[in-house]
Design a protein around this motif. Structure first.
Motif, short mmCIF file in Angstrom:
data_model
loop_
_atom_site.label_atom_id
_atom_site.label_comp_id
_atom_site.label_asym_id
_atom_site.label_seq_id
_atom_site.Cartn_x
_atom_site.Cartn_y
_atom_site.Cartn_z
N ASP A 195 2.21 4.99 -1.31
CA ASP A 195 1.61 6.16 -1.95
C ASP A 195 2.23 6.40 -3.32
OD1 ASP A 195 -0.06 6.80 0.23
OD2 ASP A 195 1.61 7.80 1.23
N ASN A 220 0.80 -1.22 0.00
CA ASN A 220 0.00 0.00 0.00
C ASN A 220 0.84 1.28 0.00
OD1 ASN A 220 -2.38 1.41 -0.17
ND2 ASN A 220 -2.64 1.50 2.05
N VAL A 237 -2.33 4.47 -6.28
CA VAL A 237 -0.89 4.64 -6.14
C VAL A 237 -0.37 5.46 -7.32
CG1 VAL A 237 -0.29 2.47 -7.31
CG2 VAL A 237 1.30 3.46 -5.69
#
Length: 135
Positions: free
Chosen positions: A81, A79, A113
């Protein structure tokens, strides 16, 4: 890595241009490498994309899908960014990154993302290796 690397794209293009029967778009690509499919390089892909060559656009999309599958899997687990990509193929720029982001957005949970090009471009691997050696 096996499908998403620049040399994998180059090999797919060389194989595609080695067929007996070629489409008009493929013949145009073959002319870019002086009629020799084994002279195809990924630098020619950028030139073909500027000409809106359909075969080049198809291969770019396929390559972006392969990259998105790998990056999306990592993004779903970690996960992040932001994912930063480097290497020679990233010199294609926006067409490649837009296609990757489109495929990630269609298939993966981590569709938000951001994918960006490393500022060091194709030299990023060399600098990474130097950094590891200095540790």
């Amino acid at each position: 890595e096996a499908y998403g690397r620049g040399p994998a794209l180059q090999a797919r293009m060389q194989k595609r241009l080695s067929k007996v029967e070629l489409s008009a778009a493929e013949k145009s690509l073959l002319r870019l490498c002086d009629g020799d499919p084994w002279q195809w390089s990924n630098q020619l892909l950028g030139k073909a994309l500027k000409q809106k060559n359909v075969a080049a656009l198809e291969e770019l999309d396929r390559h972006a899908r392969y990259l998105a599958e790998g990056l999306g899997s990592v993004a779903n687990i970690l996960n992040p960014d932001l994912i930063v990509l480097g290497g020679g193929l990233t010199q294609i720029g926006k067409p490649l990154f837009s296609a990757i982001e489109q495929h990630i957005g269609q298939r993966f949970i981590a569709g938000r993302v951001k994918i960006r090009r490393a500022h060091l471009g194709s030299e990023v691997g060399i600098y990474g290796a130097i950094a590891l050696c200095r540790q």
